[in-house]
Design an enzyme around this catalytic site. Structure first.
Site: not given
Ligand SMILES: *Cc1c(COP(=O)(O)O)cnc(C)c1O
Length: 442
Positions: A138, A233, A261
């Site tokens: 994701y 990511d 995060k």
């Molecule tokens: C949470 C997440 C995102 C998206 O971040 P948001 O602040 O919710 O837009 C992208 N990549 C990874 C791996 C994530 O866990």
């Protein structure tokens, strides 16, 4: 539940992000009023041990004193100031210090923006359109990254949501996570067309799936060979699986990194960074456009700086996070073992997922083979016994520095009781078993 009913009248599904609605486990989500340390309190005054951690950011727990102090001090100086602040530079410096592959960094307001901007930069820098990502990964909800694997041998992405035009994902290739051979095959066929490989160094959005030894290294090698950019990511893993994220933990240097995060300390943030020659192509240093009215927001930056400072303070907090994670994983495994229930706990540091599966979970397909009904039943039992666990079998649970061993043991004990109550109907009283095993429609 009155609060949920009321919310659903005015907010789609009653929530502002889908997983919060509890659709995967049934029942109503608790509405929350406060968090303190490793606990949250709902509107009925019930205290729950929090293993959601706001879905990743809260590595210090709720209301860490240093974070609260930093936020108060910033509030006294203003919120959005409409110009650059030194704190933004400080946060960028802290990130680059922790992650040597990140030589320059741009702050944005979400992980979604970070990943989306990395893709734009990678396409601009390589002059190529194709993106390779992994099934079950994701990278936020931008159109090009909301793709899923097509059927059969086709690896071209198909829209992952109504409203995503097929044309926008036709250059997004989706392969099984941990399948280096498939990735090498795609590179052999069309490597010169691939701008970037986008990968979570530890997958956290199909539940936790660690990279197989050699997977990230192999992606690094093939990306280099074909002039493709390797994008990690690390929105979840950055400052979570170690001070230098997954890239340090597994010793693989990406060209670009997405963050979010933890670096916002519980406030909205995202960031992307990497090689200086690439980042200097971002406007206004270069031609690749990307902007944000509230990017580098003083409150998010203050909370993020306080969080990163705390994580960098001696004694090194990561061994403790590792030990807490190990204790939780061992406790869950022992509880399931005692009841003869197949359980595979995937854990990297303080992020973990218990899958009701006998076989190893190494990708999206094996994750989906786990027993989701059993997870739903256990989740309800867990919640009834005071544990707030992410309401999906495909999310990571998180521990924080605010979790003590007693809290971890409470999570394990509640799991054991919930699991005992979730066994097959034959082993239970008929009404309770039926009620527990029947996922209710949220
Ligand atoms: C949470 C997440 C995102 C998206 O971040 P948001 O602040 O919710 O837009 C992208 N990549 C990874 C791996 C994530 O866990």
């Amino acid at each position: 539940m009155a609060a949920f009913e009321r919310a659903r009248l005015r907010i789609p599904g009653g929530v502002n992000s889908p997983v919060r609605a509890f659709a995967a486990v049934g029942g109503s989500p608790p509405f929350l009023v406060r968090g303190e340390g490793c606990r949250v309190t709902d509107i009925d005054g019930r205290e729950l041990v929090d293993c959601v951690g706001a879905y990743g950011p809260l590595i210090l727990g709720h209301r860490d004193p240093a974070v609260v102090r930093a936020l108060r001090e910033q509030l006294d100086r203003g919120t959005a100031l409409g110009g650059p602040t030194e704190a933004e530079t400080e946060l960028a410096e802290r990130i680059t210090l922790a992650m040597p592959a990140v030589e320059m960094v741009r702050l944005v307001s979400s992980g979604t923006e970070a990943a989306m901007s990395c893709v734009r930069l990678a396409r601009a820098a390589t002059g190529r359109d194709r993106i390779l990502m992994f099934d079950g990964g994701y990278h936020g909800h931008s159109d090009a990254l909301l793709a899923q694997a097509g059927s059969g041998v086709a690896t071209l992405g198909i829209p992952g949501s109504p409203g995503v035009p097929a044309a926008v994902v036709q250059d997004t290739l989706v392969l099984p996570y941990n399948d280096l051979d498939r990735a090498l095959g795609v590179f052999a066929r069309e490597g010169e067309r691939i701008a970037a490989v986008l990968v979570e160094p530890v997958a956290g959005n199909m539940g936790v799936v660690a990279p197989r030894p050699g997977f990230l290294e192999g992606l690094r090698r093939v990306a280099t060979a074909f002039g493709t950019l390797l994008v990690f990511d690390e929105v979840i893993t950055g400052f979570r699986v170690g001070p230098g994220g997954g890239q340090e933990r597994f010793g693989v240097r990406p060209d670009l990194t997405c963050l979010g995060k933890i670096i916002g300390g519980g406030l909205p943030i995202g960031a992307y960074g990497g090689r200086r020659d690439l980042m200097e192509q971002i406007a206004p240093a270069g031609p690749v456009y990307q902007a944000g009215t509230l990017s580098g927001h003083p409150l998010a930056v203050a909370a993020g700086l306080a969080t990163l400072a705390r994580l960098a303070d001696p004694p090194d907090p990561y061994p403790r996070l590792e030990a807490l994670g190990a204790r939780l994983a061992a406790g869950l495994e022992a509880a399931a073992g005692a009841l003869g229930v197949p359980l595979t706990v995937n854990r990297v540091g303080s992020m973990l997922t218990p899958y009701f599966a006998a076989a190893p979970v190494t990708d999206h397909a094996t994750a989906r083979r786990s027993d989701r009904d059993r997870f739903a039943a256990v989740h309800r039992g867990w919640l009834a016994r005071g544990v707030y666990w992410p309401p999906s079998p495909f999310e990571a649970g998180f521990l924080s520095l605010a979790h003590g061993e007693a809290a971890v043991d409470q999570v394990v004990d509640a799991f054991a009781t919930a699991l005992a109550g979730s066994r097959e109907p034959a082993a239970e009283g008929p009404e309770t078993a039926g009620a527990i095993l029947q996922p209710s429609d949220p």
